[in-house]
Design a protein around this motif. Structure first.
Motif, PDB file in Angstrom:
ATOM      1  N   LEU A   1       6.998  61.872  41.783  1.00 42.40           N
ATOM      2  CA  LEU A   1       5.637  62.125  41.279  1.00 42.40           C
ATOM      3  C   LEU A   1       5.050  60.863  40.654  1.00 42.40           C
ATOM      4  O   LEU A   1       3.900  60.496  40.929  1.00 42.40           O
ATOM      5  CB  LEU A   1       5.654  63.237  40.232  1.00 42.40           C
ATOM      6  CG  LEU A   1       5.679  64.662  40.715  1.00 42.40           C
ATOM      7  CD1 LEU A   1       5.889  65.617  39.561  1.00 42.40           C
ATOM      8  CD2 LEU A   1       4.400  64.992  41.434  1.00 42.40           C
TER       9      LEU A   1
ATOM     10  N   LEU B   1       2.855  70.943  45.383  1.00 40.49           N
ATOM     11  CA  LEU B   1       3.266  71.265  44.015  1.00 40.49           C
ATOM     12  C   LEU B   1       4.326  72.367  44.024  1.00 40.49           C
ATOM     13  O   LEU B   1       5.309  72.301  43.284  1.00 40.49           O
ATOM     14  CB  LEU B   1       2.058  71.693  43.183  1.00 40.49           C
ATOM     15  CG  LEU B   1       2.335  72.056  41.728  1.00 40.49           C
ATOM     16  CD1 LEU B   1       2.800  70.823  40.960  1.00 40.49           C
ATOM     17  CD2 LEU B   1       1.095  72.637  41.096  1.00 40.49           C
TER      18      LEU B   1
ATOM     19  N   VAL C   1       7.571  70.815  45.086  1.00 45.74           N
ATOM     20  CA  VAL C   1       8.088  69.908  44.051  1.00 45.74           C
ATOM     21  C   VAL C   1       8.771  70.674  42.924  1.00 45.74           C
ATOM     22  O   VAL C   1       9.822  70.261  42.433  1.00 45.74           O
ATOM     23  CB  VAL C   1       6.938  69.036  43.489  1.00 45.74           C
ATOM     24  CG1 VAL C   1       7.327  68.371  42.191  1.00 45.74           C
ATOM     25  CG2 VAL C   1       6.516  67.999  44.494  1.00 45.74           C
TER      26      VAL C   1
ATOM     27  N   GLY D   1       6.861  65.261  46.356  1.00 37.68           N
ATOM     28  CA  GLY D   1       6.557  64.627  45.076  1.00 37.68           C
ATOM     29  C   GLY D   1       5.684  63.402  45.234  1.00 37.68           C
ATOM     30  O   GLY D   1       4.742  63.187  44.470  1.00 37.68           O
TER      31      GLY D   1
ATOM     32  N   GLY E   1       1.951  63.339  43.811  1.00 36.27           N
ATOM     33  CA  GLY E   1       1.640  62.280  42.857  1.00 36.27           C
ATOM     34  C   GLY E   1       0.470  61.429  43.322  1.00 36.27           C
ATOM     35  O   GLY E   1      -0.426  61.104  42.542  1.00 36.27           O
TER      36      GLY E   1
END
Length: 142
Positions: free
Chosen positions: A55, A91, A94, A127, A131
């Motif tokens: 991230l 998300l 992750v 991720g 990010g």
């Protein structure tokens, strides 16, 4: 070459060196956490780092494009379509390992077993994408 081109080359070289250094330090820290987990049988810090490091890298990779947007004139807006269509699924992927660390039964979640069987690469890529998206959804209107 123009002075502006030389300045851009220098900035990108510095940015590349910084990114390579961060990635290298991250890999070394990941190895340290892996060794620590093997000795103590506690994998929570390893999983948290494995989720947070991509991230952070994704955010750092998006800094140059965010900076270009930041310098533009106009009002900020959020690209909600990009955030919802790309952001929510990444998300979800992750945070599956973090839910496992918290003690929740992630096996019952949709696609959880498929993601666990695919290895860590799916969590790492998600991720990085999420990010990058965190800063990438902000744009300026003219």
């Amino acid at each position: 070459m123009k002075r502006n081109s030389m300045k851009r080359i220098a900035i990108y070289l510095i940015y590349s060196v910084v990114m390579i250094s961060i990635i290298s330090l991250g890999f070394k820290y990941q190895n340290y956490l892996d060794n620590e987990a093997q000795q103590t049988y506690k994998i929570s810090s390893t999983l948290i780092f494995a989720v947070m490091f991509p991230l952070i890298l994704g955010i750092l990779f998006s800094v140059p494009s965010f900076y270009r947007n930041f310098r533009k004139h106009g009002t900020w807006k959020i690209d909600w379509v990009k955030l919802c269509i790309i952001g929510i699924p990444t998300l979800y992927i992750v945070f599956i390992p973090l839910l496992m660390v918290l003690g929740l039964n992630t096996i019952k979640l949709p696609f959880a077993m498929f993601l666990f069987n695919s290895g860590q690469i799916s969590f790492t890529i998600s991720g990085l994408v999420f990010g990058y998206l965190l800063l990438g959804v902000f744009e300026k209107n003219n």
